[in-house]
Design an enzyme around this catalytic site. Sequence first.
Site, PDB file in Angstrom:
ATOM      1  N   LYS A 134     -14.905  10.274  -3.648  1.00 51.29           N
ATOM      2  CA  LYS A 134     -14.524   8.896  -3.976  1.00 51.29           C
ATOM      3  C   LYS A 134     -15.769   8.067  -4.256  1.00 51.29           C
ATOM      4  O   LYS A 134     -16.799   8.246  -3.599  1.00 51.29           O
ATOM      5  CB  LYS A 134     -13.732   8.313  -2.800  1.00 51.29           C
ATOM      6  CG  LYS A 134     -13.112   6.949  -3.048  1.00 51.29           C
ATOM      7  CD  LYS A 134     -12.298   6.490  -1.838  1.00 51.29           C
ATOM      8  CE  LYS A 134     -11.651   5.149  -2.038  1.00 51.29           C
ATOM      9  NZ  LYS A 134     -10.855   4.719  -0.874  1.00 51.29           N
TER      10      LYS A 134
ATOM     11  N   SER B   3      -6.214   3.217  -1.898  1.00 54.00           N
ATOM     12  CA  SER B   3      -7.215   3.022  -2.919  1.00 54.00           C
ATOM     13  C   SER B   3      -7.854   4.316  -3.422  1.00 54.00           C
ATOM     14  O   SER B   3      -8.501   4.313  -4.461  1.00 54.00           O
ATOM     15  CB  SER B   3      -8.311   2.111  -2.386  1.00 54.00           C
ATOM     16  OG  SER B   3      -8.963   2.726  -1.292  1.00 54.00           O
TER      17      SER B   3
ATOM     18  N   SER C 190      -5.496   4.376   2.691  1.00 48.99           N
ATOM     19  CA  SER C 190      -6.001   4.752   1.371  1.00 48.99           C
ATOM     20  C   SER C 190      -6.138   6.240   1.105  1.00 48.99           C
ATOM     21  O   SER C 190      -6.420   6.631  -0.028  1.00 48.99           O
ATOM     22  CB  SER C 190      -7.339   4.080   1.118  1.00 48.99           C
ATOM     23  OG  SER C 190      -7.110   2.766   0.692  1.00 48.99           O
TER      24      SER C 190
HETATM   25  N1  GLN Z   1      -4.095  -0.996   0.943  1.00 50.55           N
HETATM   26  C1  GLN Z   1      -4.920  -1.372   2.041  1.00 50.55           C
HETATM   27  C2  GLN Z   1      -5.830  -2.497   1.640  1.00 50.55           C
HETATM   28  O1  GLN Z   1      -5.729  -2.900   0.531  1.00 50.55           O
HETATM   29  C3  GLN Z   1      -5.692  -0.200   2.550  1.00 50.55           C
HETATM   30  C4  GLN Z   1      -6.855   0.152   1.711  1.00 50.55           C
HETATM   31  C5  GLN Z   1      -7.707   1.230   2.314  1.00 50.55           C
HETATM   32  O2  GLN Z   1      -7.277   1.982   3.183  1.00 50.55           O
HETATM   33  N2  GLN Z   1      -8.956   1.278   1.885  1.00 50.55           N
HETATM   34  O3  GLN Z   1      -6.613  -2.972   2.373  1.00 50.55           O
END
Ligand code: GLN
Length: 482
Positions: free
Chosen positions: A78, A153, A177
């Site tokens: 990532k 994400s 994410s």
């Molecule tokens: N969707 C969550 C957020 O927007 C989690 C994102 C993540 O785990 N990096 O914060």
Amino acid sequence: MKQRITLKEGTALLASRKASSREIVTALLERIESLDGSINSFITVQREELLRQAEESDRRRAAGAPLSPCDGIPVAVKDNIITRNVRTTCGSRILEHFVPPFDAAVCRRLAGAGLLLLGKTNMDEFAMGSSTETSFFGPTRNPYDRERVPGGSSGGSAAAVAAAMAPAALGSDTGGSIRQPAAFCGVSGIKPTYGRVSRYGLVAYASSLDQIGTFGATVEDAALLLSLICGGDPGDSTSVERPVDFMPEDLTGELKGMRIGVPEEYFQGVSAEIVERIRERIGRLEKRGAVIVPISLRYTEYAIPVYYLIATAEASSNLARYDGVRYGYRDGEARSLTELYTLSRSRGFGKEIKRRIILGTFSLSSGYYDAYYLKALKGRRLIIDDFRRAFESADVIVAPVTTTTAFKIGEMIDDPLQMYMSDILTISANLAGIPAMSVPAGLSSSGLPVGMQVMGDHFREKVILNVARAIEEDGEPIAPRL
Ligand code: GLN
């Protein structure tokens, strides 16, 4: 060579000399070439450097000195995980041209075992989002349906593994994410215990929640890759050294007598089809001899406000470093220092990032701190206690990962609250710091993957991987038609 090469198969191919690292890498690069134009999993792929490293690995193996059985296998990473001399963007304009001078601890570990960097994957900007739509580099598309999001994400990593463009991948999980994109793309994804993996070199979003984890086409692959990156590290004071007790041979799928907790709260507001599917899979676990224990995680409904206060508060502090001075985007029109800060940040960051910085700054500001941030910390404690009680009567907890299957691109992007709500089933594990994973539980009637979540107490990765293994064995493998 087969279309899909798992980490395990790749290792076997290399060991038996049926394929070289160069051949594996070439096959994957061709696949990326033919598929990624329409999926957009990768932000950066360094072809020449990768082929050079594959040849080096082949030479090591020919000399009888591979660094590990996985030496020569490439994995995707990532793009919020720092890679030396390889651009690391976090999906943001502000880091569009940022080339770090060092490697994240996880990358050092992978390199130490001879694994190669296949490429850097697309993500929601600074890991803030649930759809990979907020990336400066355009959205990633779901390999099962290009009109739909892969989740986020870590959407690029999940889609790359689902489309067999990468044998396995690293992601990060602050509030879901890894698990949510794994569920949307039909792959296995694990967020380990907070502290299991060093975050040295993970670009910080919300430091009390962030954790690096893995994606695999199989549970075994996710476990194997995790085994290569975990361990204590002086570069991350929250990391700890714990024995790795979840190697493939430890995962027997044997569940006799295991107490599996099912939290009622995790089935509310979830689509009927997902509820039905998960309940049916729970029935199969029972047939294997597991004991199903109804449990309550009664503070689940507070998880969203608690998380979005804590995560944004921490983000507002972590993102203060992008000021146009030290590195990253620097606005050329600025005429004073204040203007340099303002223009660089307002032009470098996307809309969602600004929303969160403003939210977080507000909840930390004097006069509001007690009412919002402090209250959120108290809510977090209640959620932690919920799990503590649950693990007195259950060895592991199973539930859905998401309330719906993958949604359409554009469907939620203009409704941030609804997007935040979609994290309801994943964020509690981050607030409590416990390990949790998503494992495929088949396809919906419209052909989209359904994920099943398995959560365990701190450092009980072995138990959750074992249950995930059983869930995997109980169903037919799924793959997108590409
Ligand atoms: N969707 C969550 C957020 O927007 C989690 C994102 C993540 O785990 N990096 O914060």
